[in-house]
Design an enzyme around this catalytic site. Structure first.
Site, PDB file in Angstrom:
ATOM      1  N   GLU A 172     -21.890 -68.081  -4.991  1.00  0.00           N
ATOM      2  CA  GLU A 172     -22.469 -66.725  -4.932  1.00  0.00           C
ATOM      3  C   GLU A 172     -21.618 -65.798  -4.078  1.00  0.00           C
ATOM      4  OE1 GLU A 172     -27.174 -67.718  -5.373  1.00  0.00           O
ATOM      5  OE2 GLU A 172     -26.368 -67.842  -3.351  1.00  0.00           O
TER       6      GLU A 172
ATOM      7  N   CYS B 126     -35.548 -65.236  -3.348  1.00  0.00           N
ATOM      8  CA  CYS B 126     -35.196 -64.182  -2.386  1.00  0.00           C
ATOM      9  C   CYS B 126     -35.294 -62.792  -2.999  1.00  0.00           C
ATOM     10  CB  CYS B 126     -33.794 -64.415  -1.835  1.00  0.00           C
ATOM     11  SG  CYS B 126     -32.538 -64.650  -3.098  1.00  0.00           S
TER      12      CYS B 126
END
Length: 453
Positions: free
Chosen positions: A126, A222
């Site tokens: 990521e 998230c």
């Protein structure tokens, strides 16, 4: 680190801020905390960060943070780390840390930022990749990372009131962040690519995290609450206090209350921005008061127009803001017009994935083409350089939005995979919708970058 700075501000206890600074400054130092902790736990063989080919850089811990000249590692963590660094620079009036933050912010926004305001190219970790490596189909561009861009841009505005920072904040908010949420508020994107061909995205390993439709939740949840938190705090991103009054960074309908000129002031904002160009501001001080209004003039706007009580105002512009200082009275009305022509955006030649292509933008909104409007095989579309493009509002499409239309060409499929024969083309009508609203009409192809012919 962000939480510690907030705690210091809330309590006035300086040791919390000192601890935040320690965490930041200790990161990447030798002996390395992550290695020490792994040994303490008795971990053997490959350590967790060795799963990623960037090693400790994935954790922004391969060298001291103060030595970073490019963003590295996990994109969300990098943006949150920079946000905390900016908080410390602001609170401590630390010019050295502020200069370093400026340099990192410049690197992010000039070499690592997608046209949609997203950051983070590589799904494996990521994370950030090489400068200008911004592929559209495997773009990670996590929703949380774009929120991190918004957070840092807002802090940059506290560091220095420059319109270019608000431009980045607006780009990320109106495009990458909003794409993370469906129109009905029930489903979400974690990853925000700029090009999707569903069968390919579902099969290619480097696209295995790309979803072709929004989903109700994530194992790593998230993004949904982060979007909710950002939307709930938008007022603090739209406005800020200045030494002489109020700065307006984002334009949205509503009411803001603040203190200026020795008393309370209410500001009513009426607008249909970003679909329409007009913003009306009604000023209501409790008593006549002297203060300044700093109105952002977006970098994409070539010919802004401002009037006060029906009279044109000559714009005194500095760093992307028009400053208007006077003795304000209840009933004063400002009207700001920000013309929004349709524009063709081209990437720097070093963004090799977008070479020879254009993206469509109107005001702060980046557009895409979808299969729902243009049929399948969107890669066959090309946009002639001379083709005029027009925008108009469609109230019953995607909750009501402005679309872009124009004449385009579609290349017809050939009989052979490779051939010396010239391509056969037919004239078609292109329809583009805001990127943030894609995938609200079922599964289908989508792309932001279009070939220019």
């Amino acid at each position: 680190e962000l939480a510690l700075v907030k705690l210091a501000r809330a309590t006035g206890v300086e040791r919390y801020r000192e601890l935040a600074a320690y965490f930041i400054d200790q990161r990447g130092q030798s002996p390395n905390y992550f290695e020490m902790e792994a040994r303490r736990r008795g971990e053997t063989g490959k350590l967790p960060w060795h799963m990623h080919h960037d090693g400790l850089a994935t954790l922004q811990a391969a060298r001291p943070v103060g030595e970073l000249t490019e963003p590295v590692g996990h994109a969300v963590r990098m943006m949150y780390l920079l946000a905390a660094m900016l908080d410390l620079a602001l609170d401590r009036r630390d010019t050295a840390r502020a200069d370093h933050c400026r340099a990192l912010w410049s690197a992010i926004t000039t070499r690592h930022l997608y046209i949609t305001g997203g950051v983070g190219t590589e799904p494996y970790g990521e994370k950030f990749c090489e400068p200008y490596d911004l592929p559209p189909d495997r773009a990670y561009a996590e929703t949380c990372a774009a929120i991190g861009v918004v957070m840092c841009a807002r802090r940059m505005l506290d560091l220095e009131l420059r319109g270019e920072h608000a431009d980045v904040m607006e780009r990320a908010l109106y495009n990458n962040v909003l794409a993370g949420l469906a129109l009905d508020g029930r489903t979400y994107f974690y990853v925000n690519p700029l090009e999707v061909v569903p069968p390919v995205a579902k099969r290619r390993y480097e696209c295995h995290l790309v979803k072709t439709q929004r989903v109700p939740w994530f194992g790593c949840a998230c993004c949904p609450p982060n979007v909710a938190r950002l939307f709930a705090s938008l007022g603090s991103y739209a406005y800020s206090r200045t030494d002489d009054g109020l700065a307006l960074h984002l334009y949205a309908g509503g009411v803001v209350q603040f203190e200026a000129g020795g008393g309370p002031v209410r500001l009513h904002v009426t607008t249909e921005y970003p679909w329409k160009e007009r913003i009306e501001l009604s000023v209501e001080p409790a008593t006549p008061a002297e203060f300044a209004m700093h109105l952002r003039l977006p970098g994409w706007c070539r010919a802004p127009h401002l009037s006060l009580n029906g009279q044109k105002v000559e714009l005194a512009v500095g760093n992307g803001y028009a400053r208007l200082a006077r003795r304000w009275r209840t009933g004063d009305k400002l009207v700001l017009d920000l013309p929004m022509p349709v524009e063709r955006m081209r990437a720097d030649v070093r963004v090799f994935a977008a070479a020879g292509q254009v993206a469509l933008q109107r005001g702060p909104v980046v557009y895409c083409v979808e299969q729902a409007d243009n049929g399948a095989e969107l890669s066959a579309l090309s946009l002639p350089q001379e083709s005029p493009l027009t925008a108009h509002f469609v109230p019953d499409l995607l909750g009501g939005c402005a679309i872009i239309e124009g004449a385009a060409r579609r290349t017809e499929p050939g009989a052979k995979l490779y051939t010396t024969e010239p391509a056969r083309q037919q004239a078609v009508r292109l329809c583009a919708v805001p990127y943030a609203l894609w995938a609200n009409r079922g599964e289908g192809e989508m792309r932001v970058w279009l070939r220019e012919s």
